[in-house]
Design a protein around this motif. Sequence first.
Motif, PDB file in Angstrom:
ATOM      1  N   TRP A 196       8.771   3.118   2.236  1.00 25.67           N
ATOM      2  CA  TRP A 196       8.962   3.736   0.926  1.00 25.67           C
ATOM      3  C   TRP A 196      10.440   3.715   0.496  1.00 25.67           C
ATOM      4  CZ3 TRP A 196       6.464   5.285  -3.274  1.00 25.67           C
ATOM      5  CH2 TRP A 196       7.093   6.155  -4.151  1.00 25.67           C
ATOM      6  N   PHE A 236       0.843  -1.206   0.000  1.00 22.31           N
ATOM      7  CA  PHE A 236       0.000   0.000   0.000  1.00 22.31           C
ATOM      8  C   PHE A 236       0.878   1.256   0.000  1.00 22.31           C
ATOM      9  CE2 PHE A 236      -2.052   3.351   2.575  1.00 22.31           C
ATOM     10  CZ  PHE A 236      -3.196   3.580   1.818  1.00 22.31           C
ATOM     11  N   GLN A 269       0.631   9.852  -4.978  1.00 24.33           N
ATOM     12  CA  GLN A 269      -0.240   9.412  -3.886  1.00 24.33           C
ATOM     13  C   GLN A 269       0.519   9.109  -2.590  1.00 24.33           C
ATOM     14  OE1 GLN A 269      -2.709   6.076  -4.872  1.00 24.33           O
ATOM     15  NE2 GLN A 269      -3.588   7.046  -6.710  1.00 24.33           N
ATOM     16  N   ALA A 270       1.831   8.871  -2.712  1.00 26.05           N
ATOM     17  CA  ALA A 270       2.601   8.384  -1.564  1.00 26.05           C
ATOM     18  C   ALA A 270       2.454   9.262  -0.323  1.00 26.05           C
ATOM     19  CB  ALA A 270       4.068   8.234  -1.957  1.00 26.05           C
ATOM     20  N   SER A 282       2.760   2.453  -4.126  1.00 22.94           N
ATOM     21  CA  SER A 282       1.848   3.525  -4.518  1.00 22.94           C
ATOM     22  C   SER A 282       2.493   4.442  -5.552  1.00 22.94           C
ATOM     23  CB  SER A 282       1.447   4.343  -3.290  1.00 22.94           C
ATOM     24  OG  SER A 282       2.558   5.064  -2.806  1.00 22.94           O
ATOM     25  N   HIS A 295      10.482   1.064  -2.640  1.00 24.42           N
ATOM     26  CA  HIS A 295       9.791   1.590  -3.823  1.00 24.42           C
ATOM     27  C   HIS A 295      10.633   1.398  -5.089  1.00 24.42           C
ATOM     28  CE1 HIS A 295      11.975   5.339  -4.938  1.00 24.42           C
ATOM     29  NE2 HIS A 295      12.409   5.254  -3.702  1.00 24.42           N
ATOM     30  N   ARG A 314      -0.706   8.606   1.478  1.00 23.61           N
ATOM     31  CA  ARG A 314      -0.827   7.262   2.062  1.00 23.61           C
ATOM     32  C   ARG A 314       0.044   7.089   3.306  1.00 23.61           C
ATOM     33  NH1 ARG A 314      -1.288   2.636  -2.643  1.00 23.61           N
ATOM     34  NH2 ARG A 314      -2.746   3.716  -4.042  1.00 23.61           N
TER      35      ARG A 314
END
Length: 608
Positions: free
Chosen positions: A152, A69, A77-78, A73, A156, A81
């Motif tokens: 993240w 999630f 949007q990160a 992302s 990511h 979130r």
Amino acid sequence: MSATAIFVLFTVLHDASHYSISTHRWVNLAFGRIAMFFVSPLISFKSFAFIHIEHHRNTNDGGSDPDHFISGSPLWQAPFRFGLMDFPYLGFIVRNVRRRPRAEVVETSLLLVVSASVILGCALSGHLWTLALVYLIPERVAMFVLAWWFDWLPHHDLEDTQQENRYRATRNRVGAEWVLTPLLLSQNYHLVHHLHPSIPFYRYVAAWQRNEEDYLDRDAAIGTAFGQQLAPDEYRAWKRLNGKLGRILPIRRPARDPGRAKKFHTIPVASIDKVTDESVLIHFDVPDDLRHTFSFDPGQHVTVRTRIGEEDVRRDYSICSSAVSDALAIAIKHVPGGTFSSFVVEQLRPGDTLELMAPSGSFGPQLNPLAEKRYVAIAAGSGITPILSILQTTLAVETACQFTLIYGNRDADSTMFRKELDELEERYAGQLEVIHVRSRDSRHPPLLSGRVDETKLNRWLDAELPASSVDDWFLCGPVEMVTGIRKLITERGAEANRVHVELFQGTRAPNLVEGFTSAAVTVCLSGRRHEVDLAAGDTILESALKAGLDAPYACLGGACGTCKAKVTGGFVVMEQNFALSQADVTDGYILTCQSRPTTPAVAVDYER
């Protein structure tokens, strides 16, 4: 201050979920529950631990990864979130609620109700703004930073999953470490955590430094503090410009004393705990000056001696504690009428002392933190004791290994370390499988009822466990079971040197006089040379004991290896051998309790 405290407490929660705080499960549970209350009271600690282990198993694998999630992302949007990091966890729990223990589900449900009630109560009493300032807002700030730095940054834009390539499912961030390492609490070396989850956070950097070249050879994912991705050669060039790194062991293994003599040391008993109705667990309080002497490899054993009445009694017991812990423990099953086991159950108390010889034996594996091996262990009854040490140590050190344990017992109540095995299977979900075979449990599945026999083994060998696909086998139990299983496994394709055997006890062979003559034996023991006369038919050990030497021994049946010595002159024949490897025999080692001279003069050395 509240946000900082919550951020720091997440590391406590995180290490507790990996059992990295303590070797005692209750300590990890206590710290984890307390930290979870501050980090996010929406779910229970056990639910968080389940979710986090699923993240390790399924890193970057879409919906199967609870943290995807955040890490998966879109960039725009990160930031939105980050502050909602824990809410998808609730959905993950709901989707897997049938898999979770009822107590865990009830605990999570109660926490949700209590959290909602506290917020509602504060709102109705006019204290909502106070609660928001003290906790609600700081908790969201901490959650935002945790999602950004822990999820993240390490994950990511990495396409490989943990199953596909664990060296490129997570990245390290190098550079500016003087500030990043303390600021991120070492999570800038997050790749190391995914490779070695049981290492506490403060040893991540040391683990990377110790195995750096091996990681680079596997194309480990590395980024700089400013987001530049580095190939291994680019990293090496970067490192030359930024200083050299040291090399420190990633797993804290107690140092061994290679020259330790085979003599007894008086060791206090720290505790005696009941394991089953028939067995007890003894922890020893090893003095600091003997820590090196009593360090051990998984699968080794100790010889225990005490005086019971007028009799000098000695027995050999496998160590059942992890070799990466500070604990030294053995488990003893009570044998009705047994001299030593009856003494332990009826008379031995914490604070008493026993005489212990330094650990010996070579039953366990040669471990490599970067290895990706498959292991299978087959045990019956108290044969679990060395296997438990091997399991705990191997899973902690070789984090990519797969381990299957087939364990035979009468029923659940007679199963030694049942709770510990359940906890290990839960902690190492996806890596460890425990198959219980029970001979007297009417409720047990029919396919797993009875004994560990040829029919069951053939079924496993045909399906899940082809003999040639297993790197190492470990067999421990009665002579008939172990020898039969070993024969079957080797016939099905396993290499003989990959099948390791440990027996409850050997068999005492009768004295053989015919074909043997007397001999002169030179025994090197405790730094001194002793000349011993050996009568026709006697073993070397018997001649040494008759001469009054304190030669090491335990089982007298060729099973424990305590009486191991090296032949430095002359020749002997060994009656039976259940303890030495072929490499040991080739190097000239013998079991003195089973060896008789075939030359007029023989020399053996217990110290080599």
